[in-house]
Design a protein around this motif. Sequence first.
Motif, PDB file in Angstrom:
ATOM      1  N   UNK A 155       0.846  -1.209   0.000  1.00 13.24           N
ATOM      2  CA  UNK A 155       0.000   0.000   0.000  1.00 13.24           C
ATOM      3  C   UNK A 155       0.878   1.254   0.000  1.00 13.24           C
ATOM      4  N   UNK A 156       1.957   1.197   0.781  1.00 12.13           N
ATOM      5  CA  UNK A 156       2.861   2.357   0.853  1.00 12.13           C
ATOM      6  C   UNK A 156       3.430   2.690  -0.522  1.00 12.13           C
ATOM      7  N   UNK A 157       3.677   1.633  -1.338  1.00 12.42           N
ATOM      8  CA  UNK A 157       4.267   1.852  -2.673  1.00 12.42           C
ATOM      9  C   UNK A 157       3.194   2.032  -3.754  1.00 12.42           C
ATOM     10  N   UNK A 158       1.940   2.108  -3.360  1.00 12.11           N
ATOM     11  CA  UNK A 158       0.876   2.387  -4.339  1.00 12.11           C
ATOM     12  C   UNK A 158       0.414   1.183  -5.149  1.00 12.11           C
ATOM     13  N   UNK A 159       0.668  -0.033  -4.658  1.00 15.89           N
ATOM     14  CA  UNK A 159       0.304  -1.234  -5.425  1.00 15.89           C
ATOM     15  C   UNK A 159      -1.205  -1.343  -5.680  1.00 15.89           C
ATOM     16  N   UNK A 160      -2.020  -0.756  -4.793  1.00 14.70           N
ATOM     17  CA  UNK A 160      -3.478  -0.901  -4.936  1.00 14.70           C
ATOM     18  C   UNK A 160      -4.112   0.311  -5.619  1.00 14.70           C
ATOM     19  N   UNK A 161      -3.252   1.247  -6.078  1.00  9.44           N
ATOM     20  CA  UNK A 161      -3.775   2.421  -6.784  1.00  9.44           C
ATOM     21  C   UNK A 161      -4.553   1.960  -8.007  1.00  9.44           C
ATOM     22  N   UNK A 162      -5.616   2.674  -8.305  1.00 13.18           N
ATOM     23  CA  UNK A 162      -6.378   2.372  -9.529  1.00 13.18           C
ATOM     24  C   UNK A 162      -7.491   1.365  -9.321  1.00 13.18           C
ATOM     25  N   UNK A 163      -7.575   0.756  -8.119  1.00  8.22           N
ATOM     26  CA  UNK A 163      -8.682  -0.180  -7.852  1.00  8.22           C
ATOM     27  C   UNK A 163      -9.938   0.609  -7.503  1.00  8.22           C
TER      28      UNK A 163
END
Length: 475
Positions: A155-163
Amino acid sequence: MNATIDTDQLVDTLKPGYIDLSDRIWDMPELRYQEQQSVSAQIEMMEAAGFKITRNVAGIPTAFMAEAGEGGPVIGFLGEFDALAGLSQEAGIAQKSPLAEGGNGHGCGHNLLGAGAMLAAVATRDHLAAKGMAGRVRYFGCPAEEGGSGKTFMAREGAFDGLDAAFCWHPASFNTLIPSNSLANVQAYFRFAGRAAHAAASPELGRSALDALELMSVGVQYLREHMPEKARVHSAITNTGGISPNVVQDSAEALYLIRAPQVNEALALFERVKKVALGAAMMTETTVEIEVDKACSNLLRNATLDELMQAQMERIGGIEFDADDLTYAKAIQDTLQPDDIGAAFKMFGLEPKGKPPVLAGDILAGPRPELVLPGSTDVGDVSWQVPTAQVMTACHAVGTPFHSWQLVAQGKSPAAHRGMVFAAKTMAASAISLFDNPDLLGRAKAEFAERTAITPYTCPIAPEVDLPFRRAKAR
Ligand SMILES: Nc1ccc(C(=O)N[C@@H](CCC(=O)O)C(=O)O)cc1
C-alpha cells in the motif's frame, strides 16, 4: 440466465484446479517473505488462465499482481499464502507443543485464502468475457500477512492504486462478515547494549542489557493499567544475550507487538512503550536501539460492500456438512478444551445454546459493527485506500483456535475446500454485482470518500523503513 448465479456455476466448474492448488500450498508451507514456491505455483496458474503477471510488486520478490480484462471498473481480489513457524503436522499428530517441535504449517488457513481469491478472480473474468462486458480483474498475491504486513508495504508503494473496490476472505469456523474493526499494530525491535564483565569478580564493571530488557517488561506491565481498553502489548525475546549466568549480558533484544483499535492509538502507545525502554536503559546505564519492523492499520468498513457480500452469502446459502465432516470435526474438537469452543462463540457475541454444533454452516446475521476481530490484518491498509469488504467462511470445526496445529490439520479437509468455494462464489458474485450495477459501486465509493475525507490514510510504516527481509540481511 441470471447474471449472478452464473458465477456460482463458473466457480464450480473451475474449482478442482484451485482446490488442488490449496492442497499443494499446504504441502509446502513457506514463511513470510520466503513464499517463492507458493508464488510460482500461483503465477503458473494465473498465466495459464490468461492473466498478465506483474512480478516483484513494491520491490518484494514474493508479491505479484495478475490482471485480466479491458476497460471498465477495476476490482481487486486479495490473496495470502504465508505459513506460520512452529506448527508442523508432525507436532500435531504427536499432540505435543507445536512451538517446541519447530516446523512450519498453515495455521491460519492461508493455503486456502490465496487459492480461493484466485478462483474468484478467474470466475469473475470468465463471466465478464462470456458477457462481453468491460471491466478489469486484478488478483494480488500478497506475502507475509503473519508478522510482516506485506500489504501495508505494498500500500505504501501504491500497489493498490487504480482499484475501484477490493474483496477478500479468511477461513474460519463460521460464515460471517469480518466482525468490525481489526486491531491496528506496530511491531518493533528493542535492542539493548551494555558491557560484559565477570558477574562475580567484577560485577561493578558490567552493565546488563538483560536487566534492561527485564525492566522494560516490568514497565510495560505497569503501563497496561493506563492503556486504551482494547489495546494489547506482547513480546518475544529474540536475543537472550547469552546462556552463561556468570557473564553480565552485554546484549539483549525483544520484538514487541503493540496493538490498539485505531492506528493513531497504536502509534501513540508505541511512543509510550519507547519511553519505558528509554527509562530501562537509563536505569541500567545501557543503550537501546529501537527499530520499527512493520505496522498495519485497523480495518475501515464499507457498509455498502458489507451488505452486498452478506446478501450474496445469504443467496448462495451457507454450507451443508455430511456425516464424515462431523466425525472429523468431532475428532478435532475432542482435542480442544470445552472453554475454547465457548470462546469461539463469545468472539461473535453469541451464547452457545446447549451443546455447540460441531460445525457451523449457518450464516451469521449481518454486519456486526460492535464486534472487534481480536487480531490484526494488513487488509486494514488496503481498506483505507480502496473500498474493501471481506467475509469469513466455515472451513474448520467450531472452537479451533487460529494459529494452532488443529487448524493446520484441517487445512486440506473436504469441509475446508467447501468453505473456500463458498467464499469464492461470494466474492465473484459480489464483484459481478459491482460491474453490473455502476450505481452500487458509486455508493460504495461515495461512502469511502466521505469517511476518508474525515481521516485520510497515512501509511503507519514511515517511508524510510525498509522491507523486513532487507533489514534482516543488512544486520
Ligand atoms: N481473519 C483473521 C485475520 C487475521 C488473523 C491474525 O491472526 N492475524 C495476525 C497478524 C499479525 C500481524 O499483523 O503482525 C495476528 O493478529 O496476530 C486472524 C484472523
